[in-house]
Scaffold this active site. Structure first.
Site, PDB file in Angstrom:
ATOM      1  N   LYS A 198       2.304  11.299  -4.447  1.00  0.00           N
ATOM      2  CA  LYS A 198       2.616  10.752  -5.781  1.00  0.00           C
ATOM      3  C   LYS A 198       1.364  10.189  -6.434  1.00  0.00           C
ATOM      4  O   LYS A 198       1.092  10.455  -7.596  1.00  0.00           O
ATOM      5  CB  LYS A 198       3.669   9.647  -5.650  1.00  0.00           C
ATOM      6  CG  LYS A 198       3.867   8.856  -6.931  1.00  0.00           C
ATOM      7  CD  LYS A 198       4.880   7.743  -6.782  1.00  0.00           C
ATOM      8  CE  LYS A 198       4.306   6.425  -6.291  1.00  0.00           C
ATOM      9  NZ  LYS A 198       3.606   5.617  -7.295  1.00  0.00           N
ATOM     10  N   ASN A 199       0.605   9.408  -5.671  1.00  0.00           N
ATOM     11  CA  ASN A 199      -0.529   8.704  -6.269  1.00  0.00           C
ATOM     12  C   ASN A 199      -1.699   9.625  -6.604  1.00  0.00           C
ATOM     13  O   ASN A 199      -2.645   9.195  -7.265  1.00  0.00           O
ATOM     14  CB  ASN A 199      -0.998   7.570  -5.355  1.00  0.00           C
ATOM     15  CG  ASN A 199      -0.039   6.395  -5.387  1.00  0.00           C
ATOM     16  OD1 ASN A 199       0.946   6.405  -6.133  1.00  0.00           O
ATOM     17  ND2 ASN A 199      -0.312   5.382  -4.570  1.00  0.00           N
TER      18      ASN A 199
ATOM     19  N   CYS B 270       5.838  -1.844 -10.730  1.00  0.00           N
ATOM     20  CA  CYS B 270       6.433  -2.673  -9.674  1.00  0.00           C
ATOM     21  C   CYS B 270       6.074  -4.141  -9.891  1.00  0.00           C
ATOM     22  O   CYS B 270       4.961  -4.466 -10.297  1.00  0.00           O
ATOM     23  CB  CYS B 270       5.862  -2.264  -8.314  1.00  0.00           C
ATOM     24  SG  CYS B 270       6.669  -0.873  -7.562  1.00  0.00           S
TER      25      CYS B 270
ATOM     26  N   ARG C  53      -1.182  -7.778 -11.795  1.00  0.00           N
ATOM     27  CA  ARG C  53      -1.754  -6.476 -12.122  1.00  0.00           C
ATOM     28  C   ARG C  53      -2.313  -6.387 -13.544  1.00  0.00           C
ATOM     29  O   ARG C  53      -1.781  -5.673 -14.407  1.00  0.00           O
ATOM     30  CB  ARG C  53      -0.719  -5.373 -11.887  1.00  0.00           C
ATOM     31  CG  ARG C  53      -0.224  -5.354 -10.463  1.00  0.00           C
ATOM     32  CD  ARG C  53       0.742  -4.241 -10.218  1.00  0.00           C
ATOM     33  NE  ARG C  53       0.115  -3.094  -9.597  1.00  0.00           N
ATOM     34  CZ  ARG C  53       0.776  -2.009  -9.220  1.00  0.00           C
ATOM     35  NH1 ARG C  53       2.045  -1.922  -9.428  1.00  0.00           N
ATOM     36  NH2 ARG C  53       0.157  -1.013  -8.649  1.00  0.00           N
TER      37      ARG C  53
ATOM     38  N   ASP D 200       0.125  -0.163   0.598  1.00  0.00           N
ATOM     39  CA  ASP D 200       1.378   0.573   0.420  1.00  0.00           C
ATOM     40  C   ASP D 200       2.102   0.844   1.743  1.00  0.00           C
ATOM     41  O   ASP D 200       3.208   1.385   1.748  1.00  0.00           O
ATOM     42  CB  ASP D 200       1.116   1.914  -0.295  1.00  0.00           C
ATOM     43  CG  ASP D 200       0.813   1.702  -1.775  1.00  0.00           C
ATOM     44  OD1 ASP D 200       0.976   0.572  -2.263  1.00  0.00           O
ATOM     45  OD2 ASP D 200       0.407   2.686  -2.432  1.00  0.00           O
TER      46      ASP D 200
ATOM     47  N   ARG E 102      11.477   6.606  -6.852  1.00  0.00           N
ATOM     48  CA  ARG E 102      10.202   6.683  -7.560  1.00  0.00           C
ATOM     49  C   ARG E 102       9.127   7.301  -6.668  1.00  0.00           C
ATOM     50  O   ARG E 102       8.181   7.903  -7.175  1.00  0.00           O
ATOM     51  CB  ARG E 102       9.739   5.283  -7.985  1.00  0.00           C
ATOM     52  CG  ARG E 102      10.596   4.664  -9.062  1.00  0.00           C
ATOM     53  CD  ARG E 102       9.961   3.401  -9.565  1.00  0.00           C
ATOM     54  NE  ARG E 102       8.530   3.609  -9.760  1.00  0.00           N
ATOM     55  CZ  ARG E 102       7.601   2.675  -9.633  1.00  0.00           C
ATOM     56  NH1 ARG E 102       7.941   1.456  -9.309  1.00  0.00           N
ATOM     57  NH2 ARG E 102       6.336   2.951  -9.835  1.00  0.00           N
TER      58      ARG E 102
END
Ligand code: UD1
Length: 430
Positions: free
Chosen positions: A22-23, A126, A131, A317, A409
């Site tokens: 995903k990233n 999230c 952030r 993560d 997600r």
């Protein structure tokens, strides 16, 4: 709202195909804004975040053609998607879309570089910390952009002749800001040198793809990256690298539930530090052709301390998942989070399953217990939610994970992948 029901106690045995990351997929998709030719990405995972970004890119003028899913013998899918952005239709990324996923803020790089301007909402994502976006603002300013905050939006404007290459040192390592600077500097005039850049494999994947499109980037994967600006980029075909977080998550699931699973289509070198911690905890991990074999014993899990760090350190993560594993260790383990200040929301949910965890600032102390007991729990963010699934697999009885949209997600067909290996996991749609 969907829930996941798990009945714990079964070992995991078989093969789990690992999806594209995903990233990596998200920044690669965003790179399609940088050329009027077609960028083709293979191995794109089918995830809620990817689908949302497809919509966002559509708003900016990207035509998307998805090639039918191809099912391999091992049950894995590989989606190929063609992205074509002949002209940028809109340089505004609205709040309604950006607030749903932080990474969509990254369109600011390509829009600014190709069109000379961008109006992008400040992000959401999230709830794992504040952030901020200061590094993006500073970095793009260093390339000559005017960056102004107005009513929840950033208005970015390039100088008349376009962005200008510069030397820039990130005051803090940021994956997203590194992605954006790579993209923006690729179309700037002159050479940019980035110091203290993120070294994550996803940064390398983006740099490789941009180079295939005609960019001139060297040093990706190290802290110092040099980007010689070019006047335009062309199309390319690129395969998204395997998801190291999904890989590590299933490896931890096997270590915790016990069993013998081959994680196929992945690469151990993407997560050396995490695999080393798992080995120290007692899992047997071997590199096999095209993947990793994990043998877990389910009990006699040794306590191991970890500290999250930017790559090549232990990934934040995977922190929640590792903490899940440590709840059943034979001693006391410490987990220290250094990247995000509020990434311990899984602690109270794990406690509902019987885990003994106390928090002291950025460090959690986990006293292993013999058995966890299933309970209803709440998914709070993407990675926290999967730690509850892992813990549920090893708990006695039934665990119900609520708010699974967080899982959707970032984890493709999670319940299918686990149940193929013998777990009792099902989705309940109300
Ligand atoms: C990416 C990953 C996310 C992962 C994180 C850290 C994607 C889509 N997401 O997120 O899964 O957890 O890297 O490995 O790839 N920061 C600032 N100012 C900024 C930008 C960041 O202070 O302008 C801080 C953040 O608050 C955080 C740290 O820098 O404390 C690292 O964040 P960053 O690497 O930017 O994370 P993301 O790119 O958002």
């Amino acid at each position: 709202m969907d829930r996941i029901r798990i009945v714990g106690g079964n070992q995991l045995n078989g093969v789990i195909p690992i999806s594209g990351a995903k990233n990596a997929a998200l920044p690669l998709m965003i790179a399609s804004l940088m050329t009027s030719d077609t960028l083709t990405l293979e191995n794109v995972p089918h995830l809620a975040d990817v689908e949302l970004l497809l919509r966002i890119l559509g708003n900016h003028g990207v035509d998307v053609a998805v090639n039918g899913r191809r099912e391999h013998q091992d049950g894995s899918y590989a989606r190929t998607i063609h992205f074509t952005c002949r002209t940028i239709a809109d340089t505004t990324a609205p709040y309604e879309l950006v607030s749903k996923m932080r990474a969509s803020f990254w369109v600011i790089g390509p829009l600014l570089a190709r069109e000379g301007k961008a109006r992008v909402s400040l992000p959401g994502g999230c709830a794992i910390g504040t952030r901020p976006v200061d590094l993006f603002i500073d970095g793009l300013r260093a390339l000559g952009a005017d960056m102004e905050i107005d009513a929840g939006y950033i208005n970015a404007t390039a100088p008349k002749g376009g962005l200008v290459g510069a030397s820039y040192t990130f005051p803090k390592v940021s994956v997203g800001a590194t992605h954006v600077m790579l993209m923006a500097a690729s179309l700037a005039n002159g050479t940019t040198v980035l110091h203290n850049a993120a070294r994550e494999p996803e940064v390398v994947d983006l740099a490789n793809c941009l180079n295939a499109m005609g960019a001139k980037i060297t040093g990706a994967g190290t802290a110092d990256i040099t980007i010689e600006g070019v006047t335009s980029l062309s199309g390319a075909r690129h395969r998204v690298l395997p998801d190291r977080i999904e890989t590590g998550t299933y490896a931890m699931a096997v270590a915790m539930a016990g069993g013998d699973v081959t994680l196929s289509g992945t690469d151990a070198t993407l997560l050396d530090t995490a695999l080393e911690s798992l080995r120290r905890a007692g899992a047997e991990i071997t590199v096999v052709e095209n993947g990793i074999r994990v043998i877990g014993h389910g009990d006699a899990i040794r306590p191991v301390d970890i500290v999250t760090d930017p790559f090549p350190g232990f990934p934040t993560d995977l922190q929640a998942q590792f903490m899940g594993l440590m709840t059943r260790s034979t001693g006391i383990a410490h987990v220290t989070e250094t990247i995000f200040e509020n990434r311990f929301m899984h602690v109270q949910e794990l406690a509902r399953l019987g885990a003994r965890i106390s928090l002291n600032g950025q460090t959690a102390r986990i006293e292993g217990v013999r058995n966890l007991r299933g309970a209803p729990v709440m998914a709070t963010d993407l990675r926290a939610s999967v730690s509850l699934v892992i813990a549920g697999l090893a708990a006695e009885g039934e665990t119900l994970v609520n708010r699974v949209y967080h899982l959707d997600r970032g984890f493709e067909r999670l319940e299918e992948k686990l149940s193929r290996c013998g777990a009792i996991v099902e989705r309940i749609s109300d």
